[in-house]
Design an enzyme around this catalytic site. Structure first.
Site, PDB file in Angstrom:
ATOM      1  CG  ASP A 167      -0.679  21.796 -16.967  1.00 38.41           C
ATOM      2  OD1 ASP A 167      -1.467  22.442 -17.673  1.00 38.41           O
ATOM      3  OD2 ASP A 167      -1.000  21.254 -15.900  1.00 38.41           O
ATOM      4  CD  GLU A 168      -5.062  19.518 -20.892  1.00 36.27           C
ATOM      5  OE1 GLU A 168      -5.830  18.567 -21.101  1.00 36.27           O
ATOM      6  OE2 GLU A 168      -5.338  20.458 -20.123  1.00 36.27           O
TER       7      GLU A 168
END
EC number: 2.7.7.7
Length: 399
Positions: A96-97
């Site tokens: 998620d990054e």
């Protein structure tokens, strides 16, 4: 991404919006720990790694859901697809990054407008909120991304360090954990600015090479490039698991070590690597955590060898206090294709016995090609249950 797992669940189940939601290990049995929670739950004090029973005490109306990893993988692929539509220079850091280098972006949008476009597209098309940091390098962009959540966009320029970055508490600096923060505070470095202005030799004497690196980052210096190929680099493979209850029973502990060793061995098989070091992590009932490792004389890759070595390490260092979590990790990895056979007095006899088999294999490969057995092996692979964040990056390598 903002509270990613919970946000994905709310995107799939819109009736969850506005309600406190947490993703946790085993909600049906009210056991396990909170993996993540949405901002409504955080308002009640529900935090990541909090035991689920404690989360219910703080927020009785909490809606706890089991993780749905296939769903999160699919959402993440869609997110990174949006980013890669802007630039090929995208470096995923986790599911998620990630970082983007838009230096060569030739569109009409400014950096700020580009961030707004990305945020709006992810929100409107995927119903997933994110926070974006814009900076001249990785460190400043990362720090900026954490300054405003949820749905924040922050620009952090070098000329703004004095006003925006330096007043921040030292423990909020990316790359500084609790123990490092305590060491720095003992030398009167309570803020990032204090670290930036401290004599670099003092910090290097305290923290070694990492201290010098942190000093440079505090001064806004970070020469690392955004490297899409960085996901090819991995130094360890590990799995850990929280026990459903604190225990000293070997009938609970030994099967868990076997299970963790099996998962690690499966991942090593997929990645086609062997290891020269093994590590055990032990977390006790009071959250005290230790890691102990052992350098190995020979390469290991089999589940049986990993389990045996992990058990030896565990029993050598366990204090017999109740356990909360166990982890098994292999380190110092080498791709099999890079390993030359190094026969010695201990392996020569075994290798000699296999010589007829090797000759048969050579004859088959001469006829059908060098990859014959690799292809057969790949056909038999089954989906692997693994450490999710790291294996997401592994999957992207195959693209």
């Amino acid at each position: 991404m903002n509270s990613f797992y919970a946000s994905v669940e709310m995107a799939y189940q819109p009736d969850l919006k506005g309600k406190p939601v947490a993703i946790a290990g085993d909600p049906e049995k009210r056991k396990g720990i909170v993996v993540t929670s949405n901002y409504e739950a955080r308002a009640y004090g529900v935090k990541t790694t909090m035991p689920l029973w404690q989360a219910y005490e703080k927020c009785p109306q909490l809606i706890a859901l089991k993780p749905n990893f296939p769903r999160y993988r699919e959402a993440s692929k869609q997110i990174f697809s949006v980013l890669e539509s802007v630039t090929p220079y995208v470096q995923p850091i986790s599911i998620d990054e990630g970082y983007m280098d838009v230096t060569g972006y030739d569109g009409e949008l400014t950096a700020l407008q580009l961030a707004e476009w990305i945020q709006e597209k992810l929100t409107s098309e995927l119903d997933l909120p994110c926070s974006i940091g814009i900076g001249p390098n990785k460190f400043l962009a990362k720090m900026a991304s954490d300054m405003k959540k949820p749905l924040g966009i922050t620009v952090l320029r070098k000329r703004e360090l004095q006003d925006k970055l330096w007043p921040m508490p030292i423990e909020e600096m990316y790359g500084i954990g609790h123990k490092t923060a305590e060491k720095l505070k003992q030398l009167d470095m309570a803020t990032i600015g204090d670290l930036a202005h401290k004599n670099v030799l003092t910090i290097k004497n305290l923290l070694g090479v990492n201290g010098e690196r942190l000093h440079m980052r505090a001064n806004g210096i970070d020469e690392r490039e955004v490297d899409p190929e960085a996901i090819h680099d991995f130094k360890s493979i590990g799995n850990s698991q929280t026990l459903p209850y604190d225990t000293t029973e070997l009938t609970d502990i030994h099967p868990l070590i076997k299970q963790l060793s099996s998962r690690v061995a499966e991942r090593m098989k997929v990645k086609q690597v062997v290891a020269e070091n093994i590590q055990i992590m032990i977390r006790y009932h009071d959250h005290k955590t230790i890691t102990r490792s052992r350098a190995l004389r020979d390469y290991v890759e089999s589940e049986a060898d990993i389990e045996r070595l992990a058990l030896d390490l565990f029993h050598a260092h366990w204090t017999e206090e109740p356990l909360r979590l166990l982890g098994v990790t292999v380190q110092h990895l080498t791709h099999k294709e890079e390993i030359g056979k190094q026969l010695d007095l201990f392996t020569y006899e075994q290798e000699a016995e296999k010589e007829p088999l090797y000759k048969a294999i050579e004859q088959i490969e001469d006829k059908f090609g060098k990859d014959t057995f690799v292809k057969l092996n790949h056909q038999e692979e089954t989906p692997v249950s693994t450490s999710f964040q790291k294996d997401f990056l592994s999957e992207r390598k195959k693209k």
